[in-house]
Design an enzyme around this catalytic site. Sequence first.
Site: not given
Length: 319
Positions: A175, A106, A51, A136
């Site tokens: 996260t 990730c 982002h 996410e």
Amino acid sequence: MNHAESGKPRISLLVAAPRGFCAGVDRAIKIVELAIEKYGAPVYVRHEIVHNRYVVDELKKLGAVFVEELDEVPDGVPVVFSAHGVPKAVPHKAEERGLEYVDATCPLVSKVHRQAERQVEAGRHIIFVGHENHPEVIGTFGQVDEGMMTLVETLEDVAALKPADPEKLSFLTQTTLSVDDTRAIVEALQERFPNIVGPKGEDICYATSNRQDAVKSIAKSCDLVLVIGAPNSSNSLRLVEVAEREGTAAHLIQRADDIDFAWMEGVATLGLTAGASAPEILVREVVSHLEERYIVDEQKIKTADERMVFKLPRGLEAA
């Protein structure tokens, strides 16, 4: 403020460290660059790789094409999945279409995905602490069958939960949340459901925690904190909240031009940090912009050392 001979006022600038890029973002950007090297342009990327408008624009110059959905990717070109992770259905769909894909999720997000699968296999319903519609969260929900996971964002959400079997619950977290907010929500979950099973380690990533700690350490000494990050960047928004919680005014900016110098009225000490997807070049740009108007006494305040590096996917290491 002291005025120097130049007529410029003097300002004290506390720059938080760690700040900016984390290992997952570093890896995701490298994956797109290496994919372009390996396959040639264009390489399609589903969703913003990270982002940050500046990062996305730089990758576009190299030949990356950003799309929201896989349907927008033409046949026969490689596609990269963003650092935030994708629902399982997306790689399946890519395979069905014979698309070559590279997953830049990730590794810390992938870890949460695997935990979700394990909890469902163990017959537990998952309470997921996160922000609705964040990529996410969408990606993590997409790891398990529909109805196996319930999202909570607030303490009120926890109080309103009516699980089918309160004895068979687990929780996981996004996260990039606020460490303090999440702790309160998790404690409320554990109080309501004493047998709820949590992850072995902390789901909130090391970089999110470190950046929040660094802001906490400078905020009390500052009159204002500026956070460089995108308005859709969860971890950057949390940094603003962390500073405000310490009683310090804070603003999110994307670039130096976003600074409204009316904010600087009466500011003797300014804090500066950057979210995990903001490159250091934007931090330096802000400092240069401040130096046009002030004599800047810059001081780095370091609260942790980060040496984390994530391996690249197979097939790209020696591209």
